[in-house]
Design an enzyme around this catalytic site. Structure first.
Site, PDB file in Angstrom:
ATOM      1  N   LEU A 131       0.861  -1.179   0.000  1.00 17.17           N
ATOM      2  CA  LEU A 131       0.000   0.000   0.000  1.00 17.17           C
ATOM      3  C   LEU A 131       0.896   1.227   0.000  1.00 17.17           C
ATOM      4  O   LEU A 131       2.002   1.208   0.554  1.00 17.17           O
ATOM      5  CB  LEU A 131      -0.899   0.024   1.240  1.00 17.17           C
ATOM      6  CG  LEU A 131      -1.948  -1.085   1.378  1.00 17.17           C
ATOM      7  CD1 LEU A 131      -2.667  -0.970   2.720  1.00 17.17           C
ATOM      8  CD2 LEU A 131      -2.955  -1.030   0.231  1.00 17.17           C
ATOM      9  N   ASP A 132       0.416   2.298  -0.610  1.00 19.48           N
ATOM     10  CA  ASP A 132       1.165   3.550  -0.596  1.00 19.48           C
ATOM     11  C   ASP A 132       1.398   3.993   0.848  1.00 19.48           C
ATOM     12  O   ASP A 132       0.646   3.622   1.763  1.00 19.48           O
ATOM     13  CB  ASP A 132       0.398   4.644  -1.341  1.00 19.48           C
ATOM     14  CG  ASP A 132       0.302   4.375  -2.835  1.00 19.48           C
ATOM     15  OD1 ASP A 132       1.106   3.576  -3.343  1.00 19.48           O
ATOM     16  OD2 ASP A 132      -0.586   4.961  -3.485  1.00 19.48           O
ATOM     17  N   ARG A 133       2.395   4.825   1.039  1.00 23.76           N
ATOM     18  CA  ARG A 133       2.782   5.292   2.370  1.00 23.76           C
ATOM     19  C   ARG A 133       1.601   5.873   3.162  1.00 23.76           C
ATOM     20  O   ARG A 133       1.445   5.614   4.354  1.00 23.76           O
ATOM     21  CB  ARG A 133       3.886   6.346   2.238  1.00 23.76           C
ATOM     22  CG  ARG A 133       4.310   6.983   3.556  1.00 23.76           C
ATOM     23  CD  ARG A 133       5.433   7.987   3.357  1.00 23.76           C
ATOM     24  NE  ARG A 133       5.723   8.704   4.585  1.00 23.76           N
ATOM     25  CZ  ARG A 133       6.465   8.217   5.580  1.00 23.76           C
ATOM     26  NH1 ARG A 133       7.002   7.022   5.472  1.00 23.76           N
ATOM     27  NH2 ARG A 133       6.682   8.930   6.669  1.00 23.76           N
TER      28      ARG A 133
END
Length: 289
Positions: A131-133
């Protein structure tokens, strides 16, 4: 270290090789390696692979996993589900899934390795997806090298169903729809993606949950047929409804730092037990409106 499986009624009457090949879908290379190294015991004994199995037999697999796979780092984690083979963790915001540069060790995978070592395991941990940050929610990790390729195959075949919740700017008028637009790199920005005719196929399905007039935002539930980088963010921005907090893709600056995208559920059939794993991650987004 290794792991054990109990022969089910479905496997009863089959040979060990048939179970490994047809029921568990191990690769020919993996099966051959276990055979050559005498790495599988049946009820604690080395038994000819041509013999048929009986329900209740215990299969013990030897593994020689490197450990730990990432440097451990102390961080509280929210475990949603785990067994001897895999673990699902609820990722917080402002946290990378895995290291993106040399020396980085404050990521979620580092924290899961620490958790595993504290639990007396080898510390072998590999993320199956990311998942993105700034995206929160459920992430699946493999606990040993035998299950990782099976989970990788399931992800590639879309046998692991992931559902997302997003809060977007404005009122989405259509109750449900599909965004089918290819995504490619933006040559003017190192990290940004964009809709591009020459890009990779990307398909996002969305369903409207509710509109909040006070904040002029809409909550959407989303599922993906493909898994492109920034796919949901790019697609929602392309229809004029960027995700709240996602200034990279056109959202207005808000008085908070979060990006309102959450991986709210994860569902799949366990490759070893055959049981349905259906996990819901707490959805903080709904409490932010």
């Amino acid at each position: 270290m290794g792991f054990s499986l109990t022969v089910t009624e479905k496997w009863s009457g089959l040979t060990l090789e048939a179970v490994l090949r047809d029921e568990l879908a191990f690769s020919k290379k993996t099966i051959h390696q276990w055979r050559m190294e005498k790495g599988i015991h049946i009820n604690g004994e080395l038994t000819p692979w041509k013999n048929t199995l009986s329900e209740g037999d215990i299969l013990t697999f030897a593994l020689d996993d490197p450990a730990p796979s990432y440097p451990p780092s102390q961080m509280d984690i929210d475990v949603l589900f785990q067994d001897d083979h895999l673990i699902i963790v609820n990722k917080p915001s402002q946290t990378d899934t895995h290291p993106n540069e040399p020396g980085q060790n404050n990521t979620l995978v580092n924290a899961v390795v620490h958790y595993e070592l504290q639990s007396g395991r080898t510390g072998y941990i590999q993320p199956i997806h990311r998942l993105d940050r700034d995206t929160t929610g459920a992430i699946l990790f493999a606990k040993h090298s035998a299950i990782k390729p099976l989970l990788d195959q399931m992800l590639e075949k879309r046998d692991i169903r992931r559902t997302y919740t997003a809060i977007v700017q404005g009122e989405v008028k259509i109750a449900k729809g599909t965004i089918n637009q290819p995504i490619g790199k933006d040559r003017h920005h190192a990290t940004r993606r964009r809709i591009s005719p020459g890009g990779q196929k990307a398909v996002t399905h969305y369903k409207k949950i509710r509109y909040d007039a006070a904040s002029n935002t809409t909550i959407l539930s989303l599922t993906l047929d493909t898994g492109r980088t920034h796919q949901i963010r790019v697609h929602l921005s392309s229809i004029g409804h960027p995700i709240v907090g996602d200034t990279l893709y056109g959202a207005k600056k808000a008085g908070h730092s979060y990006q309102a995208l959450h991986a709210s559920s994860l569902s799949f059939v366990h490759p070893f037990t055959g049981e349905l794993v259906d996990v819901d991650a707490p959805e903080p987004l709904k409490r932010r409106l």
